[in-house]
Write an enzyme that holds these catalytic residues in place. Sequence first.
Site, PDB file in Angstrom:
ATOM      1  N   LYS A   1       0.810  -1.224   0.000  1.00  0.00           N
ATOM      2  CA  LYS A   1       0.000   0.000   0.000  1.00  0.00           C
ATOM      3  C   LYS A   1       0.848   1.282   0.000  1.00  0.00           C
ATOM      4  CE  LYS A   1      -4.101  -1.953   2.221  1.00  0.00           C
ATOM      5  NZ  LYS A   1      -5.139  -1.769   3.236  1.00  0.00           N
TER       6      LYS A   1
ATOM      7  N   ASP B   1     -10.253   2.543   2.652  1.00  0.00           N
ATOM      8  CA  ASP B   1     -10.408   1.810   3.914  1.00  0.00           C
ATOM      9  C   ASP B   1     -11.240   2.611   4.932  1.00  0.00           C
ATOM     10  OD1 ASP B   1      -9.012  -0.456   3.099  1.00  0.00           O
ATOM     11  OD2 ASP B   1      -7.088   0.325   3.781  1.00  0.00           O
TER      12      ASP B   1
END
Length: 286
Positions: free
Chosen positions: A75, A112
């Site tokens: 990420k 997220d």
Amino acid sequence: MADKKTPNSKTIQAGVMGWPVSHSLSPRLHGFWLGQYAIDGTYVPLEVRPEDCRRYITGLPDQGYAGVNVTVPHKEIAAACVDVLDDGARRLSAVNTIVVQPDGSLLGSNTDGFGFMENLISGAPGWALGDGPAVVLGAGGAARAVVAALLEAGVSEVRLANRTVERAQTLAGDIGGAITIIGWDDRSSVLDGAALLVNTTTLGMTGKPPLDLDLEPLPGNAVVNDIVYSPLVTDLLEKAKKRGNPIVDGIGMLLHQARPGFRQWFGVEPEVTDALRAHVLAGVGK
Ligand code: ATR
């Protein structure tokens, strides 16, 4: 299922990049939606070594991808090698969704926090931002997204407790805002007056140590959310439910964080339904 068919030139391609990636539930999740909406698309697991990550990401347009999800441990690298970051990804320096733009450039976003908030709102409709402080346990990547989302939504205070206090301090410094750092040994006493408790640590997950937490000081109407979803009802949620607190399990965060990517790659706003939830849960631990 639609994700198993052979792509042709019209087939829209997407996937999830990770290392390892075989445990990822994302192919199951997106595959369900592709079937439900009868979309000519594929969504595949992409096992990419860290040293190959940059090359893989910059090659996505040439490989014909509409985009990808990015999972652990890529990420942060992804945030460094896309062309444009949206505000959320910039704030977290982490990308979980890449969209290939019409001009071939790469847009990185982080969904997220969106997934966390959508899950909370749908799982605990009675919870209101103004009800009081939130206690967040943990200071890893998931905690960053959760804390940023709560502050952005307008929570008055986040009380952040992590075993390694320096990691919590770094998180607070990076994200800014009303974050109070709490020593790990004080994780129970700070529940006093809280309106929300979120566990973002791996404690309580199948195969990990239990989360040792006395809920006694937590108000009876405070919402308790565990982002662990294996098991779905963790000991924390079980304990909270027994004393009457509203609880929200963790699978919904995974389901909701997938929505923006699916919409941008495949052109359909997908729905999180009980059938999707059951389908994805059937793949947990497989
Ligand atoms: P993620 O990115 O998914 O959030 P992570 O970065 O591995 O995962 O973070 C795991 C979290 O669980 C961290 O907050 C970690 O605490 P440390 O920062 O002190 O490592 C927490 N955690 C894991 N094992 C723990 C344990 N035995 N006791 C307390 N906290 C623990």
